[in-house]
Design a protein around this motif. Sequence first.
Motif, PDB file in Angstrom:
ATOM      1  N   ALA A 206       0.830  -1.205   0.000  1.00 41.08           N
ATOM      2  CA  ALA A 206       0.000   0.000   0.000  1.00 41.08           C
ATOM      3  C   ALA A 206       0.862   1.250   0.000  1.00 41.08           C
ATOM      4  O   ALA A 206       0.532   2.253  -0.642  1.00 41.08           O
ATOM      5  CB  ALA A 206      -0.927  -0.012   1.213  1.00 41.08           C
ATOM      6  N   GLN A 207       2.004   1.168   0.693  1.00 39.47           N
ATOM      7  CA  GLN A 207       2.878   2.341   0.762  1.00 39.47           C
ATOM      8  C   GLN A 207       3.384   2.735  -0.618  1.00 39.47           C
ATOM      9  O   GLN A 207       3.485   3.914  -0.939  1.00 39.47           O
ATOM     10  CB  GLN A 207       4.058   2.053   1.698  1.00 39.47           C
ATOM     11  N   GLY A 208       3.698   1.737  -1.459  1.00 39.61           N
ATOM     12  CA  GLY A 208       4.124   2.041  -2.816  1.00 39.61           C
ATOM     13  C   GLY A 208       3.027   2.712  -3.612  1.00 39.61           C
ATOM     14  O   GLY A 208       3.289   3.598  -4.432  1.00 39.61           O
ATOM     15  N   GLY A 209       1.781   2.294  -3.394  1.00 37.63           N
ATOM     16  CA  GLY A 209       0.663   2.922  -4.079  1.00 37.63           C
ATOM     17  C   GLY A 209       0.440   4.346  -3.621  1.00 37.63           C
ATOM     18  O   GLY A 209       0.183   5.250  -4.441  1.00 37.63           O
ATOM     19  N   ILE A 210       0.528   4.590  -2.320  1.00 36.19           N
ATOM     20  CA  ILE A 210       0.365   5.939  -1.787  1.00 36.19           C
ATOM     21  C   ILE A 210       1.463   6.852  -2.317  1.00 36.19           C
ATOM     22  O   ILE A 210       1.219   7.995  -2.719  1.00 36.19           O
ATOM     23  CB  ILE A 210       0.366   5.910  -0.245  1.00 36.19           C
ATOM     24  N   GLU A 211       2.688   6.345  -2.330  1.00 38.55           N
ATOM     25  CA  GLU A 211       3.820   7.127  -2.839  1.00 38.55           C
ATOM     26  C   GLU A 211       3.626   7.499  -4.299  1.00 38.55           C
ATOM     27  O   GLU A 211       3.881   8.635  -4.715  1.00 38.55           O
ATOM     28  CB  GLU A 211       5.106   6.325  -2.653  1.00 38.55           C
ATOM     29  N   LEU A 212       3.153   6.553  -5.116  1.00 37.94           N
ATOM     30  CA  LEU A 212       2.942   6.829  -6.529  1.00 37.94           C
ATOM     31  C   LEU A 212       1.859   7.888  -6.716  1.00 37.94           C
ATOM     32  O   LEU A 212       1.997   8.798  -7.552  1.00 37.94           O
ATOM     33  CB  LEU A 212       2.559   5.535  -7.252  1.00 37.94           C
ATOM     34  N   CYS A 213       0.801   7.801  -5.948  1.00 42.44           N
ATOM     35  CA  CYS A 213      -0.256   8.817  -6.029  1.00 42.44           C
ATOM     36  C   CYS A 213       0.270  10.192  -5.624  1.00 42.44           C
ATOM     37  O   CYS A 213      -0.068  11.209  -6.251  1.00 42.44           O
ATOM     38  CB  CYS A 213      -1.430   8.424  -5.131  1.00 42.44           C
ATOM     39  N   ALA A 214       1.077  10.234  -4.567  1.00 42.83           N
ATOM     40  CA  ALA A 214       1.638  11.510  -4.128  1.00 42.83           C
ATOM     41  C   ALA A 214       2.508  12.133  -5.226  1.00 42.83           C
ATOM     42  O   ALA A 214       2.471  13.341  -5.459  1.00 42.83           O
ATOM     43  CB  ALA A 214       2.440  11.316  -2.846  1.00 42.83           C
ATOM     44  N   GLN A 215       3.287  11.310  -5.902  1.00 41.93           N
ATOM     45  CA  GLN A 215       4.172  11.822  -6.955  1.00 41.93           C
ATOM     46  C   GLN A 215       3.400  12.349  -8.156  1.00 41.93           C
ATOM     47  O   GLN A 215       3.779  13.353  -8.752  1.00 41.93           O
ATOM     48  CB  GLN A 215       5.124  10.713  -7.408  1.00 41.93           C
ATOM     49  N   LEU A 216       2.319  11.648  -8.537  1.00 42.46           N
ATOM     50  CA  LEU A 216       1.649  11.958  -9.792  1.00 42.46           C
ATOM     51  C   LEU A 216       0.464  12.904  -9.653  1.00 42.46           C
ATOM     52  O   LEU A 216       0.044  13.508 -10.646  1.00 42.46           O
ATOM     53  CB  LEU A 216       1.171  10.658 -10.457  1.00 42.46           C
ATOM     54  N   LEU A 217      -0.061  13.061  -8.449  1.00 37.33           N
ATOM     55  CA  LEU A 217      -1.250  13.886  -8.284  1.00 37.33           C
ATOM     56  C   LEU A 217      -0.991  15.178  -7.533  1.00 37.33           C
ATOM     57  O   LEU A 217      -1.869  16.043  -7.480  1.00 37.33           O
ATOM     58  CB  LEU A 217      -2.336  13.090  -7.545  1.00 37.33           C
ATOM     59  N   LEU A 218       0.190  15.326  -6.947  1.00 36.62           N
ATOM     60  CA  LEU A 218       0.466  16.496  -6.122  1.00 36.62           C
ATOM     61  C   LEU A 218       1.717  17.225  -6.595  1.00 36.62           C
ATOM     62  O   LEU A 218       2.706  16.596  -6.981  1.00 36.62           O
ATOM     63  CB  LEU A 218       0.672  16.077  -4.659  1.00 36.62           C
ATOM     64  N   ASP A 219       1.651  18.534  -6.559  1.00 38.95           N
ATOM     65  CA  ASP A 219       2.822  19.386  -6.729  1.00 38.95           C
ATOM     66  C   ASP A 219       3.186  19.961  -5.365  1.00 38.95           C
ATOM     67  O   ASP A 219       2.358  19.990  -4.439  1.00 38.95           O
ATOM     68  CB  ASP A 219       2.529  20.528  -7.706  1.00 38.95           C
ATOM     69  N   GLU A 220       4.410  20.440  -5.252  1.00 42.61           N
ATOM     70  CA  GLU A 220       4.819  21.059  -3.994  1.00 42.61           C
ATOM     71  C   GLU A 220       3.892  22.221  -3.675  1.00 42.61           C
ATOM     72  O   GLU A 220       3.573  23.034  -4.526  1.00 42.61           O
ATOM     73  CB  GLU A 220       6.270  21.553  -4.083  1.00 42.61           C
ATOM     74  N   GLY A 221       3.459  22.254  -2.431  1.00 44.78           N
ATOM     75  CA  GLY A 221       2.576  23.321  -1.988  1.00 44.78           C
ATOM     76  C   GLY A 221       1.102  22.997  -2.099  1.00 44.78           C
ATOM     77  O   GLY A 221       0.268  23.738  -1.549  1.00 44.78           O
ATOM     78  N   ASP A 222       0.730  21.917  -2.814  1.00 46.09           N
ATOM     79  CA  ASP A 222      -0.686  21.534  -2.896  1.00 46.09           C
ATOM     80  C   ASP A 222      -1.196  21.150  -1.510  1.00 46.09           C
ATOM     81  O   ASP A 222      -0.487  20.524  -0.724  1.00 46.09           O
ATOM     82  CB  ASP A 222      -0.876  20.355  -3.845  1.00 46.09           C
ATOM     83  N   ARG A 223      -2.447  21.503  -1.274  1.00 40.59           N
ATOM     84  CA  ARG A 223      -3.028  21.199   0.032  1.00 40.59           C
ATOM     85  C   ARG A 223      -3.851  19.925  -0.030  1.00 40.59           C
ATOM     86  O   ARG A 223      -4.553  19.675  -1.001  1.00 40.59           O
ATOM     87  CB  ARG A 223      -3.897  22.362   0.522  1.00 40.59           C
ATOM     88  N   ILE A 224      -3.727  19.103   1.029  1.00 35.05           N
ATOM     89  CA  ILE A 224      -4.503  17.867   1.101  1.00 35.05           C
ATOM     90  C   ILE A 224      -5.187  17.779   2.459  1.00 35.05           C
ATOM     91  O   ILE A 224      -4.741  18.384   3.442  1.00 35.05           O
ATOM     92  CB  ILE A 224      -3.622  16.619   0.881  1.00 35.05           C
ATOM     93  N   TRP A 225      -6.287  17.031   2.479  1.00 35.77           N
ATOM     94  CA  TRP A 225      -6.909  16.677   3.748  1.00 35.77           C
ATOM     95  C   TRP A 225      -6.253  15.411   4.271  1.00 35.77           C
ATOM     96  O   TRP A 225      -6.107  14.432   3.551  1.00 35.77           O
ATOM     97  CB  TRP A 225      -8.392  16.375   3.575  1.00 35.77           C
ATOM     98  N   MET A 226      -5.898  15.443   5.543  1.00 35.49           N
ATOM     99  CA  MET A 226      -5.311  14.271   6.188  1.00 35.49           C
ATOM    100  C   MET A 226      -6.079  13.978   7.464  1.00 35.49           C
ATOM    101  O   MET A 226      -6.248  14.865   8.311  1.00 35.49           O
ATOM    102  CB  MET A 226      -3.830  14.540   6.514  1.00 35.49           C
ATOM    103  N   GLU A 227      -6.594  12.762   7.591  1.00 31.01           N
ATOM    104  CA  GLU A 227      -7.305  12.392   8.807  1.00 31.01           C
ATOM    105  C   GLU A 227      -6.439  12.671  10.033  1.00 31.01           C
ATOM    106  O   GLU A 227      -5.241  12.424  10.026  1.00 31.01           O
ATOM    107  CB  GLU A 227      -7.654  10.903   8.786  1.00 31.01           C
ATOM    108  N   ASP A 228      -7.073  13.188  11.105  1.00 28.13           N
ATOM    109  CA  ASP A 228      -6.351  13.463  12.335  1.00 28.13           C
ATOM    110  C   ASP A 228      -7.165  12.937  13.519  1.00 28.13           C
ATOM    111  O   ASP A 228      -8.196  13.524  13.853  1.00 28.13           O
ATOM    112  CB  ASP A 228      -6.109  14.965  12.474  1.00 28.13           C
ATOM    113  N   PRO A 229      -6.751  11.817  14.122  1.00 28.76           N
ATOM    114  CA  PRO A 229      -5.523  11.060  13.858  1.00 28.76           C
ATOM    115  C   PRO A 229      -5.600  10.312  12.532  1.00 28.76           C
ATOM    116  O   PRO A 229      -6.691  10.010  12.039  1.00 28.76           O
ATOM    117  CB  PRO A 229      -5.453  10.092  15.035  1.00 28.76           C
TER     118      PRO A 229
END
Length: 501
Positions: A206-229
């Motif tokens: 799953a970590q490889g999939g998350i990493e690939l999505c981060a690389q291809l869907l986000l640019d530096e400075g893009d804002r994302i929602w992250m569950e907390d916790p």
Amino acid sequence: MPRRASHSTFRAFSLDPSSTEPLHRQLYEELRRAILGGRIAPGSRLPASRELASVSRVSRNTVLSAYEQLLAEGYIQSRAGSGTFVAEAVPESFVPEPVAPQTDGDGAAARRVSRRAERARTTVMMRHFLQPVANAFRPGLPALDHFPMDVLRRIADRRLRRASVRMLAYGDPMGYLPLREAIAAHLAGSRGARCDASRVMIVTGAQGGIELCAQLLLDEGDRIWMEDPGYFAARACFRLAGAEMSPVPVDAEGLDVAAGIARAPSARLVYCTPSHQNPTGVTMTLARRSALLQWARSAGAWILEDDNASEYRYRGRPLAALQGIDASDRVIYVGTFSKVLFSSLRVGYLVLPPDLVDLFARAHELETRGTNALVQGILSDFIAEGHFSRHLRRMRTLYATRMAEFERAVAELAPDVLELRPIEGGLNRLAYLPPGVDDAEVALELGRLSVLAAPLSAYTAERPARGGLVLGFAGVDEQEIRVGVERVAGVVRALRQRQSA
């Protein structure tokens, strides 16, 4: 005596026949640099003169001259009948003085690395809490001792016996087609996913999939929602990508969509675990799911649905995956076999919207050339022959028993210091601590007692109002569960007493 390493494959690459410096001197210098630089360790056997002459394309006399000079200066030793070896102790007069590293104005080493590397240097994971000292209570750990190793061994042996040379070549960057077909069929039947094999990509966990999505869907400075916790390793991936994270609270209904819209209405991506929230274990309600999909459609945002432990549900009615009710193709589904089968398998998968398939396939090919073909073939056979579904059924029964034993142990041994809230499945339980007790301090104290516990504070962007411990029960037998709960209770009581003194 242990055998010394042999450098019979050493060859000289820097020899230049057009240079004015004699070849034997060039060879001497290269060997000397290799010895001083540690590329050839003390006591290592050097190639015979004929062999080195052959691979370096020089005459044997050239090699003998270089060896004679090194021998005279004490770099090498000749042993009758055994060969030529690097000296155990190189003469100190020939060892160069260490060069002080260049520094910037603050005294830090001035070696340029990328901004991503600098973020990696400062990204905190949970390794110091989760040293591999025991199973109780490592989060996300399946019952490895109940995995059918004999079945896997038999399938692997058969795969290797029947393997063709095609297996040795690069495969489809999307993954092995029979495995993708098996995953698509399983997800459609068990998770209500909308997919076929053409939309399934095999990744490294799953970590490889998350990493690939981060690389291809986000640019530096893009804002994302992250569950907390939320899942700390996913947060690390997004931080490495340079994303700006907006923590969104999680309550009894799951991700608080209204809070997310208020905090970051134009976010580019949402990371969530709707079926079994990591680490609280709550399930996102249908109303919240509908609100999230509606907002993502209007905002043009992507939703990354991490379905990390949905296979293990022991109570209540299962809900379809968020991807299964997404009519706008805004959801990317990520799953893994690591928590279902065994941790080191490192095979995960993405279910992609149709318009992202070609992009992800091209990027995956450019970066990793795909995932291990042999492992994919073995896993495909494991599923096709029914072993996967049988293993799931056995583990659901086993884990339900272990969760019940964990709840019983807490009720009997630690009712004053651990509070459990109802959940319907998963491999872990979040146990809340008494107000004021530092969960990180508890986790470190437990580590000294060979008990693994992840503090809730490690999953949060801000310190939680009340501390807790994420405790994995699935990989622990009934006796270990009781011993572990007793140790947790003892540590918490001691810390609480120390604070009140």
